[in-house]
Design a protein around this motif. Structure first.
Motif, PDB file in Angstrom:
ATOM      1  N   ARG A   1      72.570  58.831  88.594  1.00 59.49           N
ATOM      2  CA  ARG A   1      72.068  58.270  87.342  1.00 59.49           C
ATOM      3  C   ARG A   1      70.629  58.728  87.153  1.00 59.49           C
ATOM      4  O   ARG A   1      69.949  59.056  88.125  1.00 59.49           O
ATOM      5  CB  ARG A   1      72.102  56.738  87.384  1.00 59.49           C
ATOM      6  N   LEU A   2      70.185  58.702  85.916  1.00 54.54           N
ATOM      7  CA  LEU A   2      68.770  58.970  85.671  1.00 54.54           C
ATOM      8  C   LEU A   2      68.271  58.152  84.507  1.00 54.54           C
ATOM      9  O   LEU A   2      69.035  57.742  83.638  1.00 54.54           O
ATOM     10  CB  LEU A   2      68.491  60.461  85.457  1.00 54.54           C
ATOM     11  N   MET A   3      66.968  57.906  84.525  1.00 59.15           N
ATOM     12  CA  MET A   3      66.263  57.344  83.388  1.00 59.15           C
ATOM     13  C   MET A   3      65.033  58.211  83.193  1.00 59.15           C
ATOM     14  O   MET A   3      64.169  58.282  84.078  1.00 59.15           O
ATOM     15  CB  MET A   3      65.865  55.883  83.583  1.00 59.15           C
ATOM     16  N   ALA A   4      64.988  58.879  82.057  1.00 54.38           N
ATOM     17  CA  ALA A   4      63.868  59.755  81.725  1.00 54.38           C
ATOM     18  C   ALA A   4      62.986  59.068  80.698  1.00 54.38           C
ATOM     19  O   ALA A   4      63.482  58.495  79.721  1.00 54.38           O
ATOM     20  CB  ALA A   4      64.380  61.084  81.166  1.00 54.38           C
ATOM     21  N   HIS A   5      61.684  59.109  80.933  1.00 52.96           N
ATOM     22  CA  HIS A   5      60.705  58.610  79.972  1.00 52.96           C
ATOM     23  C   HIS A   5      60.131  59.823  79.257  1.00 52.96           C
ATOM     24  O   HIS A   5      59.657  60.756  79.913  1.00 52.96           O
ATOM     25  CB  HIS A   5      59.606  57.823  80.692  1.00 52.96           C
ATOM     26  N   VAL A   6      60.205  59.807  77.931  1.00 54.99           N
ATOM     27  CA  VAL A   6      59.809  60.975  77.149  1.00 54.99           C
ATOM     28  C   VAL A   6      58.875  60.587  76.009  1.00 54.99           C
ATOM     29  O   VAL A   6      58.894  59.449  75.537  1.00 54.99           O
ATOM     30  CB  VAL A   6      61.039  61.727  76.578  1.00 54.99           C
TER      31      VAL A   6
ATOM     32  N   ILE B   1      65.503  57.432  78.129  1.00 56.10           N
ATOM     33  CA  ILE B   1      66.848  57.969  77.937  1.00 56.10           C
ATOM     34  C   ILE B   1      67.609  57.791  79.239  1.00 56.10           C
ATOM     35  O   ILE B   1      67.108  58.133  80.308  1.00 56.10           O
ATOM     36  CB  ILE B   1      66.800  59.460  77.546  1.00 56.10           C
ATOM     37  N   ARG B   2      68.827  57.257  79.141  1.00 60.12           N
ATOM     38  CA  ARG B   2      69.671  57.034  80.311  1.00 60.12           C
ATOM     39  C   ARG B   2      70.778  58.056  80.369  1.00 60.12           C
ATOM     40  O   ARG B   2      71.198  58.597  79.349  1.00 60.12           O
ATOM     41  CB  ARG B   2      70.311  55.639  80.233  1.00 60.12           C
ATOM     42  N   GLY B   3      71.259  58.275  81.579  1.00 61.26           N
ATOM     43  CA  GLY B   3      72.397  59.154  81.754  1.00 61.26           C
ATOM     44  C   GLY B   3      72.983  59.011  83.139  1.00 61.26           C
ATOM     45  O   GLY B   3      72.344  58.480  84.042  1.00 61.26           O
TER      46      GLY B   3
ATOM     47  N   GLN C   1      69.786  60.127  72.505  1.00 53.30           N
ATOM     48  CA  GLN C   1      71.150  60.379  72.950  1.00 53.30           C
ATOM     49  C   GLN C   1      71.254  60.120  74.452  1.00 53.30           C
ATOM     50  O   GLN C   1      70.740  60.892  75.257  1.00 53.30           O
ATOM     51  CB  GLN C   1      71.545  61.834  72.652  1.00 53.30           C
ATOM     52  N   HIS C   2      71.902  59.037  74.832  1.00 58.41           N
ATOM     53  CA  HIS C   2      72.174  58.733  76.230  1.00 58.41           C
ATOM     54  C   HIS C   2      73.434  59.500  76.613  1.00 58.41           C
ATOM     55  O   HIS C   2      74.367  59.609  75.819  1.00 58.41           O
ATOM     56  CB  HIS C   2      72.357  57.233  76.417  1.00 58.41           C
ATOM     57  N   VAL C   3      73.463  60.048  77.822  1.00 56.66           N
ATOM     58  CA  VAL C   3      74.530  60.975  78.193  1.00 56.66           C
ATOM     59  C   VAL C   3      75.243  60.493  79.456  1.00 56.66           C
ATOM     60  O   VAL C   3      74.615  60.340  80.510  1.00 56.66           O
ATOM     61  CB  VAL C   3      73.956  62.391  78.425  1.00 56.66           C
ATOM     62  N   TYR C   4      76.540  60.287  79.345  1.00 57.77           N
ATOM     63  CA  TYR C   4      77.382  59.907  80.475  1.00 57.77           C
ATOM     64  C   TYR C   4      78.506  60.925  80.560  1.00 57.77           C
ATOM     65  O   TYR C   4      79.256  61.104  79.599  1.00 57.77           O
ATOM     66  CB  TYR C   4      77.911  58.480  80.295  1.00 57.77           C
ATOM     67  N   LEU C   5      78.604  61.602  81.707  1.00 55.62           N
ATOM     68  CA  LEU C   5      79.524  62.726  81.856  1.00 55.62           C
ATOM     69  C   LEU C   5      80.553  62.483  82.954  1.00 55.62           C
ATOM     70  O   LEU C   5      80.318  61.706  83.881  1.00 55.62           O
ATOM     71  CB  LEU C   5      78.730  63.995  82.183  1.00 55.62           C
TER      72      LEU C   5
END
Length: 119
Positions: free
Chosen positions: A88-93, A5-7, A103-107
């Motif tokens: 930025r982040l990339m989470a591995h889940v 997941i990216r954000g 759901q990738h989240v850009y705020l």
């Protein structure tokens, strides 16, 4: 299954409080929108633009309870004209949900980075 997941979020300033607050907002949004708990998270890679040096973004995740999750911070490539003050982040889940449901989240200002997938 493992999913990524990216954000990203643009923070207000290069100070500890802004970096922690922005990263906290981003992590909470990703966790909430994807209905995750910290037990679902394998690892998280954080990057920060070169103008953010006042704090490690991973500290915000630790404060949120990511005590047993491997976290790492890196500096984003310094591209001329790139959006400033971005974490930025990339989470591995681990999840049973299909890739299409992640759901990738850009705020904040970071919405401009990925208007095609920003939520």
């Amino acid at each position: 299954m493992v999913r990524a997941i990216r954000g990203a979020i643009q923070v207000d300033a290069n100070d500890r409080d802004s970096i922690i607050a922005g990263t906290t907002e981003l992590v909470n949004a990703i966790m909430g929108r994807n209905e995750l708990t910290t037990d679902d998270v394998i690892s998280v890679l954080f990057t920060a633009t070169p103008d953010l040096t006042a704090e490690f973004p991973a500290l915000a995740a630790r404060k949120l309870g990511f005590h047993e999750v491997p976290l790492i911070c890196c500096t984003e490539i310094d591209v001329p004209g790139a959006l400033p003050r971005v974490v930025r982040l990339m989470a591995h889940v681990e999840t049973d949900r299909p890739r299409s449901e992640m759901q990738h989240v850009y705020l904040r200002g970071a919405v401009a980075l990925r208007q095609d997938i920003a939520q």
